[in-house]
Design a protein around this motif. Structure first.
Motif, PDB file in Angstrom:
ATOM      1  N   UNK A  79       0.815  -1.213   0.000  1.00 18.82           N
ATOM      2  CA  UNK A  79       0.000   0.000   0.000  1.00 18.82           C
ATOM      3  C   UNK A  79       0.852   1.267   0.000  1.00 18.82           C
ATOM      4  N   UNK A  80       1.982   1.222   0.696  1.00 14.23           N
ATOM      5  CA  UNK A  80       2.883   2.378   0.663  1.00 14.23           C
ATOM      6  C   UNK A  80       3.491   2.536  -0.718  1.00 14.23           C
ATOM      7  N   UNK A  81       3.752   1.408  -1.386  1.00 13.09           N
ATOM      8  CA  UNK A  81       4.261   1.467  -2.754  1.00 13.09           C
ATOM      9  C   UNK A  81       3.281   2.157  -3.687  1.00 13.09           C
ATOM     10  N   UNK A  82       1.985   1.884  -3.509  1.00 14.08           N
ATOM     11  CA  UNK A  82       0.968   2.560  -4.311  1.00 14.08           C
ATOM     12  C   UNK A  82       0.960   4.057  -4.024  1.00 14.08           C
ATOM     13  N   UNK A  83       1.102   4.407  -2.754  1.00 13.59           N
ATOM     14  CA  UNK A  83       1.140   5.823  -2.382  1.00 13.59           C
ATOM     15  C   UNK A  83       2.371   6.500  -2.975  1.00 13.59           C
ATOM     16  N   UNK A  84       3.496   5.794  -2.933  1.00 18.25           N
ATOM     17  CA  UNK A  84       4.736   6.362  -3.470  1.00 18.25           C
ATOM     18  C   UNK A  84       4.654   6.524  -4.985  1.00 18.25           C
ATOM     19  N   UNK A  85       3.961   5.582  -5.645  1.00 21.23           N
ATOM     20  CA  UNK A  85       3.827   5.661  -7.099  1.00 21.23           C
ATOM     21  C   UNK A  85       3.068   6.913  -7.526  1.00 21.23           C
ATOM     22  N   UNK A  86       2.204   7.398  -6.644  1.00 17.47           N
ATOM     23  CA  UNK A  86       1.440   8.609  -6.946  1.00 17.47           C
ATOM     24  C   UNK A  86       2.217   9.879  -6.586  1.00 17.47           C
ATOM     25  N   UNK A  87       3.410   9.696  -5.990  1.00 14.38           N
ATOM     26  CA  UNK A  87       4.221  10.841  -5.571  1.00 14.38           C
ATOM     27  C   UNK A  87       5.648  10.718  -6.095  1.00 14.38           C
TER      28      UNK A  87
END
Length: 207
Positions: free
Chosen positions: A176-184
């Motif tokens: 889930x953090x990877x998904x958040x990082x992908x958006x940033x």
């Protein structure tokens, strides 16, 4: 805050005890901690704890392989940068931590065998801190890495070669953090996350 009455078999299953102030006591004999290896000659890597967010009581334990120190004495390898592994421990979102002996030893071993800097994140635990608190803490750790203010990160870390790894609940957090990082992506530059390693990740429904 999670209502204690809605958590089934809390003490029997998770072996943690609720306190009147909303915090929880985790037994040290089951969830012990060890200090960082700052000067242990028998440890394959050095490690240190660095505050991530003092208000949230979060921090990271950084592991530096001894072989980096040995190679830095030679001019041919003194400028070599190494991959960065951001590790997120398991424990059902509720127990354990970066200082647990199992996770400390694993990260120390991984740092040496992979020739990488390892950043193990001490994130906030549930049920005191419900998700997405853990996701936010690991994302904050990524931003701490990308700032490169830590001397080990500055000297040895390759910000263009970062991998995230987590086991069980940690695998869920990494995903889930990877998904958040992908958006940033732009906000995290020059840190580049090249992949996610999920070790028996925990995924389930809302309940």
């Amino acid at each position: 805050m999670t209502e204690i009455s809605k958590i089934p078999n809390l003490k029997e299953t998770l072996l943690i005890t609720p306190n009147p102030d909303g915090t929880f006591t985790r037994p040290f004999d089951i969830y012990p901690t060890v200090p960082p290896s700052t000067d242990d000659p028998n440890s394959p890597s050095l490690s240190k704890d660095v505050t991530l967010n003092s208000q949230k009581s979060t921090w990271v334990r950084v592991f530096l392989p001894r072989l980096f120190l040995n190679s830095s004495s030679t001019s041919s390898s003194s400028n070599k940068k190494h991959p960065i592994l951001v590790y997120v421990h398991g424990g059902g979102f509720v127990v354990a931590g970066a200082a647990h002996p199992n996770y400390h030893d694993f990260c120390s071993y991984a740092a040496t065998k992979l020739a990488a800097l390892v950043v193990s994140v001490e994130y906030r635990l549930a049920p005191e801190h419900r998700l997405p608190a853990a996701y936010d803490d690991v994302l904050e750790a990524l931003k701490w890495v990308k700032e490169g203010k830590d001397e080990w990160i500055q000297e040895y870390g390759d910000l263009s070669s970062c991998v995230m790894m987590g086991d069980s609940a940690g695998g869920n957090i990494v995903y889930h953090t990877g998904l958040m990082a992908a958006a940033q992506v732009d906000e995290l530059k020059p840190l580049m996350i090249n992949g996610l390693i999920l070790i028996q990740p925990y995924f389930s429904g809302v309940e």
